[in-house]
Design a protein around this motif. Structure first.
Motif, PDB file in Angstrom:
ATOM      1  N   LYS A   1      27.317  22.791 -37.241  1.00  0.00           N
ATOM      2  CA  LYS A   1      25.918  22.957 -37.667  1.00  0.00           C
ATOM      3  C   LYS A   1      25.222  24.350 -36.967  1.00  0.00           C
ATOM      4  CE  LYS A   1      21.619  20.849 -36.556  1.00  0.00           C
ATOM      5  NZ  LYS A   1      20.736  19.634 -36.132  1.00  0.00           N
ATOM      6  N   PRO A   2      24.750  25.324 -37.612  1.00  0.00           N
ATOM      7  CA  PRO A   2      24.682  25.051 -39.181  1.00  0.00           C
ATOM      8  C   PRO A   2      25.671  25.255 -39.829  1.00  0.00           C
ATOM      9  CG  PRO A   2      23.798  27.238 -38.433  1.00  0.00           C
ATOM     10  CD  PRO A   2      24.021  26.422 -37.374  1.00  0.00           C
ATOM     11  N   CYS A   3      25.785  24.933 -41.315  1.00  0.00           N
ATOM     12  CA  CYS A   3      26.995  25.030 -42.015  1.00  0.00           C
ATOM     13  C   CYS A   3      26.537  25.281 -43.696  1.00  0.00           C
ATOM     14  CB  CYS A   3      27.710  23.610 -42.061  1.00  0.00           C
ATOM     15  SG  CYS A   3      29.158  23.460 -43.172  1.00  0.00           S
ATOM     16  N   ALA A   4      27.132  26.266 -44.041  1.00  0.00           N
ATOM     17  CA  ALA A   4      26.636  26.696 -45.363  1.00  0.00           C
ATOM     18  C   ALA A   4      27.912  26.282 -46.331  1.00  0.00           C
ATOM     19  CB  ALA A   4      26.666  28.305 -45.470  1.00  0.00           C
ATOM     20  N   ILE A   5      27.342  26.278 -47.530  1.00  0.00           N
ATOM     21  CA  ILE A   5      28.312  25.692 -48.648  1.00  0.00           C
ATOM     22  C   ILE A   5      28.696  26.666 -49.501  1.00  0.00           C
ATOM     23  CG2 ILE A   5      28.315  23.992 -50.654  1.00  0.00           C
ATOM     24  CD1 ILE A   5      26.757  22.047 -49.146  1.00  0.00           C
ATOM     25  N   VAL A   6      29.947  26.736 -49.948  1.00  0.00           N
ATOM     26  CA  VAL A   6      30.707  27.475 -50.933  1.00  0.00           C
ATOM     27  C   VAL A   6      31.485  26.567 -51.966  1.00  0.00           C
ATOM     28  CG1 VAL A   6      32.107  29.553 -51.077  1.00  0.00           C
ATOM     29  CG2 VAL A   6      30.736  29.586 -49.270  1.00  0.00           C
ATOM     30  N   LYS A   7      31.575  26.813 -53.140  1.00  0.00           N
ATOM     31  CA  LYS A   7      32.375  26.249 -54.139  1.00  0.00           C
ATOM     32  C   LYS A   7      33.224  27.371 -54.660  1.00  0.00           C
ATOM     33  CE  LYS A   7      31.975  22.411 -57.566  1.00  0.00           C
ATOM     34  NZ  LYS A   7      32.987  21.436 -56.646  1.00  0.00           N
ATOM     35  N   ALA A   8      34.456  26.936 -54.801  1.00  0.00           N
ATOM     36  CA  ALA A   8      35.489  27.902 -55.328  1.00  0.00           C
ATOM     37  C   ALA A   8      35.972  27.572 -56.907  1.00  0.00           C
ATOM     38  CB  ALA A   8      36.518  28.289 -54.573  1.00  0.00           C
ATOM     39  N   SER A   9      35.917  26.173 -56.981  1.00  0.00           N
ATOM     40  CA  SER A   9      36.422  25.634 -58.271  1.00  0.00           C
ATOM     41  C   SER A   9      35.411  24.491 -58.922  1.00  0.00           C
ATOM     42  CB  SER A   9      37.718  25.146 -58.199  1.00  0.00           C
ATOM     43  OG  SER A   9      37.945  24.082 -57.123  1.00  0.00           O
ATOM     44  N   TYR A  10      35.714  24.300 -59.998  1.00  0.00           N
ATOM     45  CA  TYR A  10      34.703  23.204 -60.461  1.00  0.00           C
ATOM     46  C   TYR A  10      35.606  22.441 -61.671  1.00  0.00           C
ATOM     47  CZ  TYR A  10      31.114  26.333 -59.201  1.00  0.00           C
ATOM     48  OH  TYR A  10      30.224  26.886 -58.257  1.00  0.00           O
ATOM     49  N   SER A  11      35.388  21.243 -61.780  1.00  0.00           N
ATOM     50  CA  SER A  11      36.076  20.250 -62.113  1.00  0.00           C
ATOM     51  C   SER A  11      37.496  20.060 -61.323  1.00  0.00           C
ATOM     52  CB  SER A  11      36.694  20.445 -63.507  1.00  0.00           C
ATOM     53  OG  SER A  11      37.056  19.152 -64.139  1.00  0.00           O
ATOM     54  N   CYS A  12      38.457  19.226 -61.666  1.00  0.00           N
ATOM     55  CA  CYS A  12      39.744  19.049 -61.036  1.00  0.00           C
ATOM     56  C   CYS A  12      40.699  19.102 -62.062  1.00  0.00           C
ATOM     57  CB  CYS A  12      39.599  17.723 -60.291  1.00  0.00           C
ATOM     58  SG  CYS A  12      40.944  17.388 -59.389  1.00  0.00           S
ATOM     59  N   PRO A  13      42.042  19.347 -61.557  1.00  0.00           N
ATOM     60  CA  PRO A  13      43.161  19.468 -62.592  1.00  0.00           C
ATOM     61  C   PRO A  13      43.797  18.203 -62.632  1.00  0.00           C
ATOM     62  CG  PRO A  13      43.670  20.495 -60.420  1.00  0.00           C
ATOM     63  CD  PRO A  13      42.220  20.362 -60.273  1.00  0.00           C
TER      64      PRO A  13
ATOM     65  N   GLY B   1      26.091  18.266 -73.542  1.00  0.00           N
ATOM     66  CA  GLY B   1      26.439  17.932 -71.834  1.00  0.00           C
ATOM     67  C   GLY B   1      25.508  17.043 -71.256  1.00  0.00           C
ATOM     68  N   ILE B   2      24.652  16.373 -71.904  1.00  0.00           N
ATOM     69  CA  ILE B   2      23.860  15.443 -71.192  1.00  0.00           C
ATOM     70  C   ILE B   2      23.803  13.952 -71.868  1.00  0.00           C
ATOM     71  CG2 ILE B   2      22.489  17.261 -70.645  1.00  0.00           C
ATOM     72  CD1 ILE B   2      20.336  16.036 -72.409  1.00  0.00           C
ATOM     73  N   CYS B   3      23.487  13.097 -71.086  1.00  0.00           N
ATOM     74  CA  CYS B   3      23.186  11.730 -71.662  1.00  0.00           C
ATOM     75  C   CYS B   3      21.715  11.388 -71.532  1.00  0.00           C
ATOM     76  CB  CYS B   3      23.854  10.660 -71.045  1.00  0.00           C
ATOM     77  SG  CYS B   3      25.689  10.963 -70.924  1.00  0.00           S
TER      78      CYS B   3
ATOM     79  N   THR C   1      36.985  15.042 -62.690  1.00  0.00           N
ATOM     80  CA  THR C   1      37.546  15.585 -63.640  1.00  0.00           C
ATOM     81  C   THR C   1      36.931  15.761 -64.928  1.00  0.00           C
ATOM     82  OG1 THR C   1      39.715  15.748 -64.828  1.00  0.00           O
ATOM     83  CG2 THR C   1      38.717  13.397 -64.496  1.00  0.00           C
ATOM     84  N   LEU C   2      35.758  15.183 -65.072  1.00  0.00           N
ATOM     85  CA  LEU C   2      34.659  15.054 -66.158  1.00  0.00           C
ATOM     86  C   LEU C   2      33.727  16.352 -66.086  1.00  0.00           C
ATOM     87  CD1 LEU C   2      33.926  11.417 -66.529  1.00  0.00           C
ATOM     88  CD2 LEU C   2      35.643  12.657 -67.858  1.00  0.00           C
ATOM     89  N   LEU C   3      33.767  16.944 -64.851  1.00  0.00           N
ATOM     90  CA  LEU C   3      32.984  17.775 -64.435  1.00  0.00           C
ATOM     91  C   LEU C   3      33.057  19.179 -65.407  1.00  0.00           C
ATOM     92  CD1 LEU C   3      32.255  17.644 -60.497  1.00  0.00           C
ATOM     93  CD2 LEU C   3      30.754  17.062 -62.309  1.00  0.00           C
ATOM     94  N   ASN C   4      32.058  20.022 -65.632  1.00  0.00           N
ATOM     95  CA  ASN C   4      32.322  21.075 -66.730  1.00  0.00           C
ATOM     96  C   ASN C   4      32.938  20.834 -67.942  1.00  0.00           C
ATOM     97  OD1 ASN C   4      31.653  23.839 -66.903  1.00  0.00           O
ATOM     98  ND2 ASN C   4      33.560  24.482 -66.380  1.00  0.00           N
ATOM     99  N   GLY C   5      32.658  19.564 -68.461  1.00  0.00           N
ATOM    100  CA  GLY C   5      33.233  19.602 -69.774  1.00  0.00           C
ATOM    101  C   GLY C   5      34.841  18.937 -69.766  1.00  0.00           C
TER     102      GLY C   5
END
Length: 218
Positions: free
Chosen positions: A67-79, A24-26, A88-92
């Motif tokens: 402000k302040p603002c916390a970050i949450v991520k519910a999904s990875y890559s994109c359909p 997964g790296i270059c 769309t390339l994220l997470n392979g």
């Protein structure tokens, strides 16, 4: 695009890491770039983040007027597969969503009134989105949210956009990359100007609850 596991390996091993063995790296070697095999990681296995640094420095974290603002991520890559976007390339290239129960549990335990949901597009699965809304309502979680959606989802789901506004969504960012159907087709955006206009009207219709932001990726 590198994901969690390659980053974890590099952090743990540092200079001892053998770059040719890390998926997964270059990396640059002998005057040329080498791209290793991609790796897909099941992001649902990740623990909730340690937010001790955030709590000590929360006054430095903001998103627009939150402000302040916390970050949450519910999904990875994109359909989706817009040809100008790297997401769309994220997470392979594998799109993976956390379950609503897991996301709401994280949100509930964050000591911050504002949450920025940083997914490229928040819950494309309407059943998951409805479950997310139900859980926020049932547990009476009172927070403010900012998130992103595509214009076609907004245009096709005015009721859900209203329900999101009702549970605390204060900002919905949506990409209007170009106001030209021919160019949108070249981008493989799978939308058109008419859908964009419909989405704007939907956001306007819930303006008493929902501020709307429009941005251009270019």
């Amino acid at each position: 695009m590198a994901g969690f596991k390659p980053f974890e390996t590099i952090i743990k091993l540092g200079a001892k890491a053998k770059l040719e063995d890390i998926k997964g790296i270059c990396y640059f070697k002998n005057s040329e770039w080498i791209q290793n095999e991609r790796e897909v990681f099941n992001v649902t296995e990740l623990p909730f983040p340690n937010r001790s640094h955030f709590y000590k420095n929360s006054n430095k974290y903001r998103y627009v007027n939150m402000k302040p603002c916390a970050i949450v991520k519910a999904s990875y890559s994109c359909p989706n597969n817009c040809n100008y976007c790297f997401s769309t390339l994220l997470n392979g290239g594998k799109y993976i969503c956390r379950e609503p129960e897991n996301v709401v549990e994280e949100i509930k335990n964050i000591d911050c009134d504002s949450i920025w949901l940083v997914d490229d597009t928040f819950y494309v699965d309407k059943n998951k989105l409805e479950r997310f809304i139900e859980l926020i309502e049932q547990q009476n979680i009172k927070k403010n949210y900012a998130l992103y959606f595509r214009v076609d989802f907004i245009a096709n789901n005015p009721e859900l956009m209203q329900r999101l506004a009702n549970i605390g969504v204060k900002m919905c960012a949506v990409g209007l990359e170009v106001i030209d159907d021919e160019v949108l087709e070249k981008y493989n955006k799978k939308t058109n100007v008419n859908i964009m206009l419909q989405a704007i009207e939907v956001l306007k219709s819930v303006r008493h609850y929902l501020y709307w932001a429009i941005y251009d990726r270019h």
